[in-house]
Design a protein around this motif. Sequence first.
Motif, mmCIF file in Angstrom:
data_model
loop_
_atom_site.group_PDB
_atom_site.id
_atom_site.type_symbol
_atom_site.label_atom_id
_atom_site.label_comp_id
_atom_site.label_asym_id
_atom_site.label_seq_id
_atom_site.Cartn_x
_atom_site.Cartn_y
_atom_site.Cartn_z
ATOM 1 N N LEU A 14 73.857 7.596 45.041
ATOM 2 C CA LEU A 14 74.305 6.332 44.469
ATOM 3 C C LEU A 14 73.820 5.201 45.363
ATOM 4 N N GLN A 15 73.788 4.005 44.845
ATOM 5 C CA GLN A 15 73.288 2.868 45.598
ATOM 6 C C GLN A 15 74.416 1.885 45.888
ATOM 7 N N PHE A 16 74.654 1.634 47.179
ATOM 8 C CA PHE A 16 75.572 0.581 47.623
ATOM 9 C C PHE A 16 74.729 -0.452 48.353
ATOM 10 N N ARG A 17 74.562 -1.599 47.714
ATOM 11 C CA ARG A 17 73.667 -2.641 48.232
ATOM 12 C C ARG A 17 72.302 -2.023 48.470
ATOM 13 N N THR A 18 71.821 -2.006 49.714
ATOM 14 C CA THR A 18 70.505 -1.419 49.981
ATOM 15 C C THR A 18 70.608 -0.004 50.557
ATOM 16 N N TYR A 19 71.793 0.566 50.540
ATOM 17 C CA TYR A 19 72.022 1.870 51.158
ATOM 18 C C TYR A 19 72.176 2.956 50.104
ATOM 19 N N ALA A 20 71.494 4.069 50.333
ATOM 20 C CA ALA A 20 71.646 5.244 49.468
ATOM 21 C C ALA A 20 72.796 6.072 50.025
ATOM 22 N N ILE A 21 73.770 6.357 49.174
ATOM 23 C CA ILE A 21 74.919 7.155 49.594
ATOM 24 C C ILE A 21 75.009 8.369 48.687
ATOM 25 N N ARG A 22 74.918 9.535 49.312
ATOM 26 C CA ARG A 22 74.992 10.778 48.558
ATOM 27 C C ARG A 22 76.443 11.161 48.313
ATOM 28 N N THR A 23 76.658 11.779 47.178
ATOM 29 C CA THR A 23 77.997 12.213 46.822
ATOM 30 C C THR A 23 77.916 13.581 46.155
#
Length: 187
Positions: A14-23
């Motif tokens: 998923l994308q939070f601002r410019t950061y990729a966060i895996r879930t």
Amino acid sequence: MTNTTAATHPAMTLQFRTYAIRTVSFDGVPWFYLQDICAALRRTPEVAKTVDDLRFPQFTRRSHLDPTEGGVTVLSPIGVWYLTELIDRMGGQALASWTRRQQKDLCPEPTANDPNVFLTMLPDNCLPPRPAKYSGRLNEWQELRFSPAGMKEVGRWPAHYAPVFDAVRAAEASAMAGILTIAESNR
């Protein structure tokens, strides 16, 4: 730490601002990769050790066997909120709110009173700390606070959060001192 388990679905980014966060999903609830959360908070990897402290709610974290990285730590939406409360209460509000929205989108019908999704009384029957205004959890906390269980425990606050907060700040200060020493020696 809970036992290492496999998720019901492969990791999703998923994308939070410019950061990729895996879930990954466990029983329909999204769990977020700790290393990605720390990167989004712009914190050193030292901060990730906060969740290994016995004072961090253990039910909000678990080990996950990632096919490419091996064992990684993942946090429930409530775990992300606890982490942001401990290491960056004001700056972490946007991330805590974002994880709450993702949880609502990915798990629209969670089990009632699931401690991985909703704020609940802590194991010692104490209220969790009061959330910051824009963290996405303040209304939920107020409902808990004015519930029969919350009314019974008014005034009981978990004293163990301050030492964790202080330990994180000390670790970051130590890391920064080391970086500044290296920078000075390279001049």
